[in-house]
Design a protein around this motif. Structure first.
Motif, PDB file in Angstrom:
ATOM      1  N   ARG A   1     -55.824  13.662 -12.365  1.00 51.65           N
ATOM      2  CA  ARG A   1     -55.742  12.925 -11.098  1.00 51.65           C
ATOM      3  C   ARG A   1     -57.029  13.043 -10.296  1.00 51.65           C
ATOM      4  NH1 ARG A   1     -49.884  12.854  -8.309  1.00 51.65           N
ATOM      5  NH2 ARG A   1     -51.179  11.966  -6.688  1.00 51.65           N
TER       6      ARG A   1
ATOM      7  N   PRO B   1     -45.283   9.845 -10.950  1.00 52.84           N
ATOM      8  CA  PRO B   1     -46.577   9.224 -10.648  1.00 52.84           C
ATOM      9  C   PRO B   1     -46.605   8.633  -9.244  1.00 52.84           C
ATOM     10  CG  PRO B   1     -45.331   7.891 -12.217  1.00 52.84           C
ATOM     11  CD  PRO B   1     -44.547   9.141 -11.994  1.00 52.84           C
ATOM     12  N   TYR B   2     -47.621   9.001  -8.488  1.00 56.20           N
ATOM     13  CA  TYR B   2     -47.835   8.431  -7.157  1.00 56.20           C
ATOM     14  C   TYR B   2     -49.077   7.570  -7.281  1.00 56.20           C
ATOM     15  CZ  TYR B   2     -47.746   8.287  -2.065  1.00 56.20           C
ATOM     16  OH  TYR B   2     -47.646   7.877  -0.764  1.00 56.20           O
ATOM     17  N   GLY B   3     -49.031   6.368  -6.754  1.00 55.04           N
ATOM     18  CA  GLY B   3     -50.153   5.438  -6.893  1.00 55.04           C
ATOM     19  C   GLY B   3     -51.439   5.977  -6.295  1.00 55.04           C
TER      20      GLY B   3
ATOM     21  N   PRO C   1     -50.559  12.019  -2.482  1.00 48.35           N
ATOM     22  CA  PRO C   1     -51.441  11.083  -3.183  1.00 48.35           C
ATOM     23  C   PRO C   1     -52.520  11.748  -4.041  1.00 48.35           C
ATOM     24  CG  PRO C   1     -51.240  10.500  -0.868  1.00 48.35           C
ATOM     25  CD  PRO C   1     -50.674  11.870  -1.030  1.00 48.35           C
TER      26      PRO C   1
ATOM     27  N   ALA D   1     -51.524   3.843 -14.481  1.00 54.71           N
ATOM     28  CA  ALA D   1     -52.678   3.564 -13.623  1.00 54.71           C
ATOM     29  C   ALA D   1     -53.667   4.724 -13.671  1.00 54.71           C
ATOM     30  CB  ALA D   1     -52.211   3.325 -12.193  1.00 54.71           C
TER      31      ALA D   1
ATOM     32  N   HIS E   1     -46.212   9.924 -18.951  1.00 51.13           N
ATOM     33  CA  HIS E   1     -45.067   9.456 -18.172  1.00 51.13           C
ATOM     34  C   HIS E   1     -45.109  10.009 -16.748  1.00 51.13           C
ATOM     35  CE1 HIS E   1     -41.132   7.808 -17.509  1.00 51.13           C
ATOM     36  NE2 HIS E   1     -40.667   8.977 -17.150  1.00 51.13           N
ATOM     37  N   ALA E   2     -45.482  11.277 -16.622  1.00 51.60           N
ATOM     38  CA  ALA E   2     -45.511  11.902 -15.296  1.00 51.60           C
ATOM     39  C   ALA E   2     -46.643  11.348 -14.432  1.00 51.60           C
ATOM     40  CB  ALA E   2     -45.659  13.413 -15.432  1.00 51.60           C
ATOM     41  N   LEU E   3     -47.785  11.019 -15.063  1.00 48.50           N
ATOM     42  CA  LEU E   3     -48.945  10.585 -14.289  1.00 48.50           C
ATOM     43  C   LEU E   3     -48.955   9.083 -14.050  1.00 48.50           C
ATOM     44  CD1 LEU E   3     -51.608  12.801 -16.050  1.00 48.50           C
ATOM     45  CD2 LEU E   3     -51.027  12.897 -13.638  1.00 48.50           C
ATOM     46  N   GLY E   4     -48.327   8.324 -14.933  1.00 47.53           N
ATOM     47  CA  GLY E   4     -48.339   6.869 -14.813  1.00 47.53           C
ATOM     48  C   GLY E   4     -49.550   6.265 -15.501  1.00 47.53           C
TER      49      GLY E   4
END
Lengths: 293, 405
Positions: free
Chosen positions: B238, A127-129, A216, B267, B262-265
């Motif tokens: 995303r 995951p990238y913010g 991103p 947020a 888990h991979a994306l998070g």
């Protein structure tokens, strides 16, 4: 107002997205074109270098809290240095052989790099913010995230600077001369092997730069490079192997063609650029901007 | 020498008569884990499946001290059906493998199911979810153990439509998986009184999803159902975030799993709804087992890892109860009892080979709600086994409809 059943505003929005993608293709293909044009090496590691750029950008943020802007400079430098190392250790030994050997060597290196990253981080990516530039700009027909505007600006700047350096400066002239006749240029006291190493490093640094730009907004994983390398090869072939201007124009053009396909027949959107490639090669076997060799 | 020839002959006689003699072939029960060890599914299964399988064997041997040996073999099928089928054939023919499990990738699962039926052994599918496995290409030798696309798409489609999200648009990957999910979800949405406004089919591995998601957005549908998997799903979600599409419309990953979250998070995925048959934090047995799994791998197990452990444990339990590894006897035993363990609640293997069990509707927590790594889900609803899966009355499996085998 509609155009073949699609409102004009929606179409403009899609073309804008296509322009963003096209700029991204251009900057990603540029490094490959530079390396082929100057060194005559078909560099298969390009996709892996893109992935390393994105991974470094994530790792910098995640482990060391180094922000995007610093990594935008650092990641290409690190990957470029890694590229120079590969060139010195391996690639240098196959210059005098057929193109095919360079291709096989770089393909093998790609599998090793991707395998190592997969083994350490898996295949799903990390995951990238949120993008470092927040907010959206209302273009009237599209709410475009500002980060995507930045991708356009950054890509065009880098493409322009690269073209200028190779076509309009003394360094570029040496480089082009060395491509034609290395021993003659060496006789004038230019360190050609060093210049070749730096060129390779610069080419892969461009791939890493594209990786940082993509991180991103795109889920970059160990295997992402495999899908992109195919597109990038198509861009370089259509543009005319090694032509800087051709690559940039083709990259942007294919982005737009792809965007239109995504609206009218999305099923074919991954294939359309290869259709274009076939048509171009039938009419101009050396590509759009390629000289006869 | 004479003895071994006699033994061999005896074995042949027993085999050819198909006798379900209470005996374990060569005193060893051999289990094969056939998985994607390096390709696109290796995060979902791969090493995780092998670790879960090894744990299952070790735990079973330690707890029951059986009078037969249990061996594990593993292989990478590289997502190629020919590689998978020939490896399965080799395992059955020359290595005495009794049961194969995992087989992630539906095409691989179907190919290995054919071989297993030919050789009359047991296949326990814990990786793949195509409904062809228990419908058009169902087999008496296959147990479809972990999940299927129907239970996910149907549960999400019905639940959300019931909640008042009446209009849908699908972003579907252009191959069998995507179309099956879209088909099942459409039926569920329409069955609950909702309406599908449209869909688009994108190629697998598309480089950018902005275009597709903007088309979905302009449909004005309340829900955008994403019927794809892996990198495509990640990029679609995303983009929905980046363009703020998720602020006006509900984004639903119809086959999303914890590995994707888990991979994306959190947020990026917060608030997302998904359906799974297992979550490491669902109850005490699953927490205890998952803690042990994490010690070995560094990760919490996903649904597929847990299913592989459970399938092997249930298989070995049957073998031990019967004192035989005869395929027909073991399958009959598996079909005949309820399955409850760290993975499954109210599990039961139906005539079409599907192991039905309770599934759960989860909502992904916000970063603020999450207490730390792997704390991802809040359970909204338990969907009982009987309601979650495709009813047998709709089955297209010849074992159920009585059509030609």
């Amino acid at each position: 107002m509609d155009l073949f059943g699609v409102p004009i505003t929606a179409l403009m929005a899609q073309l804008m997205i296509g322009l963003v993608n096209g700029c991204f293709y251009a900057v990603l293909s540029l490094g490959l074109a530079v390396i082929f044009g100057m060194l005559h090496v078909i560099n298969f590691t390009h996709g892996a270098m893109f992935m390393l750029g994105a991974l470094l950008s994530w790792a910098g943020l995640h482990y060391f809290n180094i922000n995007y802007w610093v990594m935008l400079v650092m990641a290409p430098l690190i990957v470029g240095a890694f590229g120079i190392l590969l060139e010195r250790l391996f690639l240098r030994r196959v210059y005098h052989l057929d193109y095919l050997y360079g291709l096989l060597l770089t393909l093998g290196l790609t599998l090793i790099i991707e395998g190592a990253v997969r083994s350490a981080y898996g295949v799903s990516g990390r995951p990238y913010g949120p993008p470092p530039i927040a907010g959206v700009t209302n273009l009237g027909f599209l709410m475009l995230p500002n980060y995507r505007l930045w991708v356009i600006v950054a890509s065009l700047l880098v493409c322009g600077a690269t073209w200028f350096m190779i076509e309009r400066t003394r360094l570029g002239a040496y480089l082009r001369a060395a491509t034609e006749n290395a021993s003659l240029v060496e006789a004038f006291g230019v360190n050609v092997p060093m210049m070749v190493s730096l060129t390779f490093g610069f080419g892969v640094a461009l791939a890493a730069f594209a990786g940082v730009l993509a991180a991103p907004v795109m889920q970059v994983s160990a295997l992402t490079g495999q899908t992109l390398i195919v597109i990038v090869f198509a861009v370089v072939v259509i543009g005319g192997m090694g032509s800087i201007l051709g690559t940039v124009v083709t990259g942007i053009g294919l982005g737009l063609v792809e965007a239109l396909t995504k609206v009218y027949y999305p099923e074919a959107s991954s294939m359309v650029m290869f259709l274009v490639m076939v048509l171009v090669l039938m009419v101009r076997p050396n590509g759009l901007f390629g000289g006869g060799e | 020498m004479r003895n071994s020839i006699l033994h061999g002959l005896l074995g042949l006689v027993l085999l050819s008569s198909g006798a379900s003699a209470a005996e374990i072939s060569d005193g060893t029960v051999k289990i094969g884990v056939l998985s994607d060890m390096s390709g696109i599914f290796s995060d979902l299964s791969g090493e995780g499946a092998v670790t879960a399988a090894r744990m299952a064997v070790d735990d079973f041997v330690a707890a029951h001290e059986p009078d037969f040996k249990v061996e594990l073999v593993t292989a990478d099928h590289q997502n190629k059906t020919d590689v998978a089928a020939s490896r399965a054939r080799e395992w059955y023919d020359t290595q005495g493998v009794d049961m194969i499990t995992d087989v992630i990738n539906s095409a691989v699962a179907l190919a290995v199911s054919e071989v297993t039926r030919d050789k009359n052994r047991v296949l326990m599918v814990t990786g793949s979810g195509s409904t062809a496995i228990n419908n058009e290409q169902c087999s008496p030798n296959t147990v479809f153990y972990a999940w299927d696309t129907y239970s996910l798409a149907n549960s999400l489609g019905r639940t959300l439509t019931d909640q008042g999200y009446k209009t849908w648009y699908f972003v579907t990957v252009d191959y069998a998986l995507g179309k099956a999910i879209e088909y099942d979800a459409t039926k569920a949405v329409e069955g609950a009184g909702g309406k599908v406004l449209g869909s688009l089919h994108h190629p697998m591995g598309a480089s950018d999803f902005a275009s597709f998601m903007l088309q979905a957005q302009s449909s004005g549908a309340q829900v955008i159902g994403i019927a794809n998997a892996g990198a495509d799903l990640h990029n679609a979600i995303r983009v929905a975030n980046e363009f703020g599409i998720n602020q006006q419309q509900k984004i639903v990953g119809l086959s999303a799993s914890m590995t994707d979250v888990h991979a994306l998070g959190l947020a990026t995925t917060q608030g997302m709804l998904l359906v799974e048959g297992f979550y490491w934090d669902q109850d005490e047995p699953s927490r205890a087992w998952s803690a042990r799994f994490q010690e070995k791998t560094g990760n919490k197990p996903n649904m597929l890892n847990a299913a592989t452990y459970s399938a092997i444990t249930q298989y070995l339990t049957s073998v031990q109860t019967l004192g035989s590894d005869n395929a027909e006897a073991v399958l009959a035993d598996l079909h005949g009892r309820e399955i409850n363990d760290m993975f499954a609640r109210n599990g039961r293997v139906r005539a079409d080979g599907q192991m039905i069990h309770d599934v759960y509707l989860y909502q992904v927590k916000t970063p603020a709600q999450s207490s730390g790594p792997w704390d991802y889900y809040r359970r909204l609803e338990t969907i009982p086994a009987e309601r979650a899966y495709q009813p047998l009355s709709e089955s297209r499996c010849s074992l159920v409809t009585g059509g030609g085998a």
